[in-house]
Write a protein that holds these residues in place. Sequence first.
Motif, PDB file in Angstrom:
ATOM      1  N   MET A   1       0.839  -1.193   0.000  1.00  0.00           N
ATOM      2  CA  MET A   1       0.000   0.000   0.000  1.00  0.00           C
ATOM      3  C   MET A   1       0.876   1.246   0.000  1.00  0.00           C
ATOM      4  N   THR A   2       0.539   2.246  -0.806  1.00  0.00           N
ATOM      5  CA  THR A   2       1.272   3.510  -0.855  1.00  0.00           C
ATOM      6  C   THR A   2       0.342   4.654  -0.470  1.00  0.00           C
ATOM      7  N   GLU A   3       0.957   5.798  -0.089  1.00  0.00           N
ATOM      8  CA  GLU A   3       0.164   6.956   0.334  1.00  0.00           C
ATOM      9  C   GLU A   3      -0.633   7.543  -0.826  1.00  0.00           C
ATOM     10  N   ARG A   4      -0.148   7.387  -2.023  1.00  0.00           N
ATOM     11  CA  ARG A   4      -0.875   7.901  -3.192  1.00  0.00           C
ATOM     12  C   ARG A   4      -1.970   6.929  -3.633  1.00  0.00           C
ATOM     13  N   VAL A   5      -2.304   6.041  -2.753  1.00  0.00           N
ATOM     14  CA  VAL A   5      -3.370   5.048  -2.907  1.00  0.00           C
ATOM     15  C   VAL A   5      -3.156   4.174  -4.138  1.00  0.00           C
ATOM     16  N   SER A   6      -2.187   3.329  -4.012  1.00  0.00           N
ATOM     17  CA  SER A   6      -1.993   2.256  -4.981  1.00  0.00           C
ATOM     18  C   SER A   6      -1.571   1.028  -4.190  1.00  0.00           C
ATOM     19  N   PHE A   7      -1.948  -0.126  -4.654  1.00  0.00           N
ATOM     20  CA  PHE A   7      -1.626  -1.363  -3.950  1.00  0.00           C
ATOM     21  C   PHE A   7      -1.806  -2.547  -4.889  1.00  0.00           C
ATOM     22  N   TRP A   8      -1.393  -3.706  -4.407  1.00  0.00           N
ATOM     23  CA  TRP A   8      -1.566  -4.957  -5.138  1.00  0.00           C
ATOM     24  C   TRP A   8      -2.548  -5.838  -4.375  1.00  0.00           C
ATOM     25  N   PHE A   9      -3.233  -6.702  -5.095  1.00  0.00           N
ATOM     26  CA  PHE A   9      -4.130  -7.645  -4.414  1.00  0.00           C
ATOM     27  C   PHE A   9      -4.163  -8.972  -5.161  1.00  0.00           C
ATOM     28  N   VAL A  10      -4.473 -10.016  -4.423  1.00  0.00           N
ATOM     29  CA  VAL A  10      -4.709 -11.346  -4.988  1.00  0.00           C
ATOM     30  C   VAL A  10      -5.929 -11.933  -4.299  1.00  0.00           C
ATOM     31  N   VAL A  11      -6.505 -12.937  -4.914  1.00  0.00           N
ATOM     32  CA  VAL A  11      -7.632 -13.662  -4.336  1.00  0.00           C
ATOM     33  C   VAL A  11      -7.180 -15.103  -4.136  1.00  0.00           C
ATOM     34  N   THR A  12      -7.226 -15.561  -2.912  1.00  0.00           N
ATOM     35  CA  THR A  12      -6.781 -16.931  -2.614  1.00  0.00           C
ATOM     36  C   THR A  12      -7.930 -17.909  -2.776  1.00  0.00           C
ATOM     37  N   ASP A  13      -7.559 -19.136  -2.998  1.00  0.00           N
ATOM     38  CA  ASP A  13      -8.538 -20.218  -3.135  1.00  0.00           C
ATOM     39  C   ASP A  13      -9.147 -20.499  -1.762  1.00  0.00           C
ATOM     40  N   SER A  14     -10.454 -20.402  -1.669  1.00  0.00           N
ATOM     41  CA  SER A  14     -11.119 -20.561  -0.376  1.00  0.00           C
ATOM     42  C   SER A  14     -11.017 -21.979   0.174  1.00  0.00           C
ATOM     43  N   SER A  15     -10.801 -22.960  -0.700  1.00  0.00           N
ATOM     44  CA  SER A  15     -10.735 -24.340  -0.223  1.00  0.00           C
ATOM     45  C   SER A  15      -9.395 -24.659   0.428  1.00  0.00           C
ATOM     46  N   ARG A  16      -8.321 -23.997  -0.036  1.00  0.00           N
ATOM     47  CA  ARG A  16      -7.003 -24.292   0.514  1.00  0.00           C
ATOM     48  C   ARG A  16      -6.339 -23.061   1.138  1.00  0.00           C
ATOM     49  N   ASN A  17      -6.643 -21.874   0.604  1.00  0.00           N
ATOM     50  CA  ASN A  17      -6.162 -20.609   1.149  1.00  0.00           C
ATOM     51  C   ASN A  17      -4.642 -20.467   1.068  1.00  0.00           C
ATOM     52  N   VAL A  18      -3.992 -21.348   0.344  1.00  0.00           N
ATOM     53  CA  VAL A  18      -2.542 -21.228   0.177  1.00  0.00           C
ATOM     54  C   VAL A  18      -2.175 -21.092  -1.299  1.00  0.00           C
ATOM     55  N   THR A  19      -3.167 -21.088  -2.157  1.00  0.00           N
ATOM     56  CA  THR A  19      -2.961 -20.855  -3.586  1.00  0.00           C
ATOM     57  C   THR A  19      -3.905 -19.750  -4.038  1.00  0.00           C
ATOM     58  N   THR A  20      -3.593 -19.137  -5.121  1.00  0.00           N
ATOM     59  CA  THR A  20      -4.402 -18.019  -5.615  1.00  0.00           C
ATOM     60  C   THR A  20      -5.343 -18.478  -6.723  1.00  0.00           C
ATOM     61  N   VAL A  21      -6.429 -17.756  -6.839  1.00  0.00           N
ATOM     62  CA  VAL A  21      -7.379 -18.007  -7.928  1.00  0.00           C
ATOM     63  C   VAL A  21      -6.727 -17.549  -9.231  1.00  0.00           C
ATOM     64  N   PRO A  22      -6.886 -18.297 -10.317  1.00  0.00           N
ATOM     65  CA  PRO A  22      -6.291 -17.879 -11.605  1.00  0.00           C
ATOM     66  C   PRO A  22      -6.649 -16.443 -11.960  1.00  0.00           C
ATOM     67  N   GLY A  23      -5.663 -15.741 -12.486  1.00  0.00           N
ATOM     68  CA  GLY A  23      -5.869 -14.332 -12.828  1.00  0.00           C
ATOM     69  C   GLY A  23      -6.973 -14.116 -13.841  1.00  0.00           C
ATOM     70  N   SER A  24      -7.164 -15.073 -14.743  1.00  0.00           N
ATOM     71  CA  SER A  24      -8.217 -14.923 -15.755  1.00  0.00           C
ATOM     72  C   SER A  24      -9.598 -14.873 -15.110  1.00  0.00           C
ATOM     73  N   GLU A  25      -9.809 -15.658 -14.055  1.00  0.00           N
ATOM     74  CA  GLU A  25     -11.097 -15.644 -13.368  1.00  0.00           C
ATOM     75  C   GLU A  25     -11.302 -14.327 -12.613  1.00  0.00           C
ATOM     76  N   VAL A  26     -10.237 -13.864 -11.963  1.00  0.00           N
ATOM     77  CA  VAL A  26     -10.338 -12.587 -11.246  1.00  0.00           C
ATOM     78  C   VAL A  26     -10.624 -11.450 -12.230  1.00  0.00           C
ATOM     79  N   GLU A  27      -9.934 -11.458 -13.349  1.00  0.00           N
ATOM     80  CA  GLU A  27     -10.146 -10.416 -14.355  1.00  0.00           C
ATOM     81  C   GLU A  27     -11.574 -10.440 -14.877  1.00  0.00           C
ATOM     82  N   ALA A  28     -12.087 -11.622 -15.177  1.00  0.00           N
ATOM     83  CA  ALA A  28     -13.465 -11.735 -15.674  1.00  0.00           C
ATOM     84  C   ALA A  28     -14.468 -11.245 -14.632  1.00  0.00           C
ATOM     85  N   ALA A  29     -14.228 -11.572 -13.363  1.00  0.00           N
ATOM     86  CA  ALA A  29     -15.144 -11.135 -12.306  1.00  0.00           C
ATOM     87  C   ALA A  29     -15.118  -9.623 -12.144  1.00  0.00           C
ATOM     88  N   ILE A  30     -13.913  -9.029 -12.207  1.00  0.00           N
ATOM     89  CA  ILE A  30     -13.794  -7.576 -12.081  1.00  0.00           C
ATOM     90  C   ILE A  30     -14.484  -6.877 -13.251  1.00  0.00           C
TER      91      ILE A  30
END
Length: 225
Positions: A80-109
Amino acid sequence: MLGVLLLAFSLVTIVHAELCRPDAQNAFKVRLSIKTALGDNAYSWDASEEYLFKAMVAFAMRRYSSKETTQLSNVLLCNMTERVSFWFVVTDSSRNVTTVPGSEVEAAIRMNRNRINGAFLLTDNTLQFLKISSTLSPPIEPNVPVWLIVFSVVAGLTVVGIAFLVVSGIWRRKKNNESVETEDLEDKYDTSVTIENGIPCDILDLKTGQINGVYTADDERFTPL
C-alpha cells in the motif's frame, strides 16, 4: 497450545506475503485518483476503505462464479502507498494457500466493474486495475425503434421517387405541348395566303419554288409556234 496457534498464524502470514507481492502470479495492481475525481469532496483512504474494497472483490468473485465460498479473508492487499496504490490477490477458499487464476479474477472484475466504481464514487479512469482493460460503455439504445427508423427512410425515399416521377412527367408533357404548338404555328405560317392589290397570293416556297399559273398558260400557248 498457544505456541502452536502462533506458529500456524506465522506460517499463514508468511504464505500470504509470498502470494501477495508486486508482479506475483495472479496479482493485480490498483491505482486510485480520489483527489482528481472528487476534488474538495475527496475522502481519505483508510482501513475502512480497504475493507470495502475487499468486500467488493469478494462480491465480484461470488457473483461471477455463483459460489458463496469467497470470503473477505481470501482477498489479500499488499504494498500500500500513500498515493493510494496497492496490489491484491484472491486466494482459493478451499485451501487458502494458492491463488485463484488471474483470468477468473479479471473476468469477475470486468463483469462487476460498474458496481465497484460506484462503491468508491470513481470511474474507470480514476480507479484503475492496471492489468485489466477498461470496461466498454453499454451501447446506447435509440429512443426510436430501429425498425421504425428503417421504415421511415424507405418511406421517405419512396415519396421522393414518386414526386420525381410526377414532376418529370408534367415537365415532359409540357415540353411535348410546346413542341406541338410550335409545329402548328410553322404549318400555319407555311399555308397562309397574302393579299396584294386585292388579289390573294400564295407565299413563295423558297425551297421548292412555286410556278405562276399565268406564265405557264402563256408558255403552253406559244410553244407550238
